[in-house]
Design an enzyme around this catalytic site. Structure first.
Site, PDB file in Angstrom:
ATOM      1  N   ASP A 155      56.163 -10.787  64.955  1.00 61.87           N
ATOM      2  CA  ASP A 155      57.966 -10.870  63.850  1.00 61.87           C
ATOM      3  C   ASP A 155      58.589 -12.248  63.638  1.00 61.87           C
ATOM      4  OD1 ASP A 155      59.961  -9.349  61.826  1.00 61.87           O
ATOM      5  OD2 ASP A 155      60.910  -9.571  63.772  1.00 61.87           O
ATOM      6  N   GLU A 164      62.484 -14.294  61.765  1.00 59.50           N
ATOM      7  CA  GLU A 164      63.125 -14.947  61.070  1.00 59.50           C
ATOM      8  C   GLU A 164      63.156 -15.539  60.695  1.00 59.50           C
ATOM      9  OE1 GLU A 164      65.104 -12.024  61.362  1.00 59.50           O
ATOM     10  OE2 GLU A 164      64.351 -10.764  62.975  1.00 59.50           O
ATOM     11  N   GLU A 191      74.270 -15.512  54.521  1.00 56.40           N
ATOM     12  CA  GLU A 191      74.084 -13.988  54.558  1.00 56.40           C
ATOM     13  C   GLU A 191      72.555 -14.044  55.595  1.00 56.40           C
ATOM     14  OE1 GLU A 191      75.360 -15.672  50.485  1.00 56.40           O
ATOM     15  OE2 GLU A 191      73.980 -16.481  52.375  1.00 56.40           O
ATOM     16  N   HIS A 198      70.575 -12.612  61.328  1.00 52.88           N
ATOM     17  CA  HIS A 198      70.380 -12.665  62.820  1.00 52.88           C
ATOM     18  C   HIS A 198      71.279 -13.319  63.898  1.00 52.88           C
ATOM     19  CE1 HIS A 198      68.990 -16.683  61.253  1.00 52.88           C
ATOM     20  NE2 HIS A 198      68.213 -16.202  59.923  1.00 52.88           N
ATOM     21  N   HIS A 230      69.183  -8.636  64.261  1.00 53.85           N
ATOM     22  CA  HIS A 230      67.606  -9.177  64.367  1.00 53.85           C
ATOM     23  C   HIS A 230      67.304 -10.427  65.570  1.00 53.85           C
ATOM     24  CE1 HIS A 230      66.283  -6.343  60.479  1.00 53.85           C
ATOM     25  NE2 HIS A 230      67.371  -6.950  60.863  1.00 53.85           N
ATOM     26  N   ASP A 289      62.001  -7.574  68.255  1.00 53.11           N
ATOM     27  CA  ASP A 289      61.831  -6.399  67.225  1.00 53.11           C
ATOM     28  C   ASP A 289      60.289  -6.463  66.718  1.00 53.11           C
ATOM     29  OD1 ASP A 289      64.265  -6.411  66.010  1.00 53.11           O
ATOM     30  OD2 ASP A 289      63.364  -7.569  63.985  1.00 53.11           O
TER      31      ASP A 289
END
Length: 234
Positions: free
Chosen positions: A7, A9, A52, A57, A150, A155
């Protein structure tokens, strides 16, 4: 069979608009069992973090300022994943970012067929149902209570459990629950020994169909007449 559940970010949605990766997390599986090996890296995106993205995260400019840039960690990342299949939820998103970073740092891109997309698996297996990671955790009873924001490593650990459910059910001792995730050396030995054999579930899974749903189905079948396939017996 070696697989890497992965995963990322990022600072936004599109690398073509200047957005960058800020975190990579990955968990190694061997024959669908965790080996205890993980990869986790925060990355300085060399740009400001949009609000945003920060809200998703929680990785801000001050925290990332002293982290290495991607070109400094690219080879270590490639060494970890090797030629293993990459298990990713919404693989197109992560792969476009990884390949943009790799290309900018002078590395060869990852082939598209190296990725296994759990989002596509879930949509194929459960058409019309929600297929987000949180929705799949609820469906399979995977604990995601630690997922307040997140995070790439958390994750990927959660996704590893979801992935095994999607492809046929979690294996014995595959537990990446909070406080038990990452660094499970006993599972590493089990994964590579070849001694494990699948066994039936000790108790059957409870039915997902409620009494009201069953009654509604029978009422629907009755309207179809005696030729309805549900009334036939084999």
């Amino acid at each position: 069979m070696r697989e890497i559940v992965l995963d990322t970010e990022t600072t936004g949605f599109e690398p073509s608009e200047g957005h960058r990766i800020v975190e990579i997390g990955a968990v190694e599986l061997f024959n669908h069992l965790p080996t205890g090996k993980t990869y986790h890296q925060y990355i300085n995106p060399e740009r400001m973090m949009p609000k945003e993205a920060f809200d998703v995260h929680g990785l801000g400019d001050e925290f990332l300022r002293d982290k290495p840039v991607f070109r400094a960690i690219g080879q270590a990342f490639l060494d970890f994943i090797g030629d293993a299949k990459l298990v990713i939820h919404n693989a197109a998103f992560d792969m476009k970012f990884l390949n943009a970073e790799l290309k900018a740092a002078g590395f060869a891109p990852l082939p598209g067929n190296q990725a296994i997309d759990t989002l596509m698996i879930a949509r194929s297996k459960f058409p019309g149902s929600p297929a987000s990671l949180d929705a799949l955790c609820r469906r399979f009873g995977v604990d995601n209570s630690a997922r307040e924001k997140h995070g790439a490593l958390l994750d990927s650990e959660i996704l590893a459990e979801v992935y095994l459910e999607l492809v046929g059910g979690r294996q014995p001792d595959f537990i990446l629950a909070q406080g038990n995730r990452s660094g499970q050396q006993e599972n590493s030995a089990l994964a590579t020994s070849g001694d494990w054999r699948p066994r039936p579930r000790p108790t059957p899974l409870p039915p997902r169909l409620t009494g009201a749903e069953a009654a509604a189905h029978m009422a629907f079948v009755d309207k179809l007449g005696d030729a309805a396939i549900w009334k036939k017996r084999t």
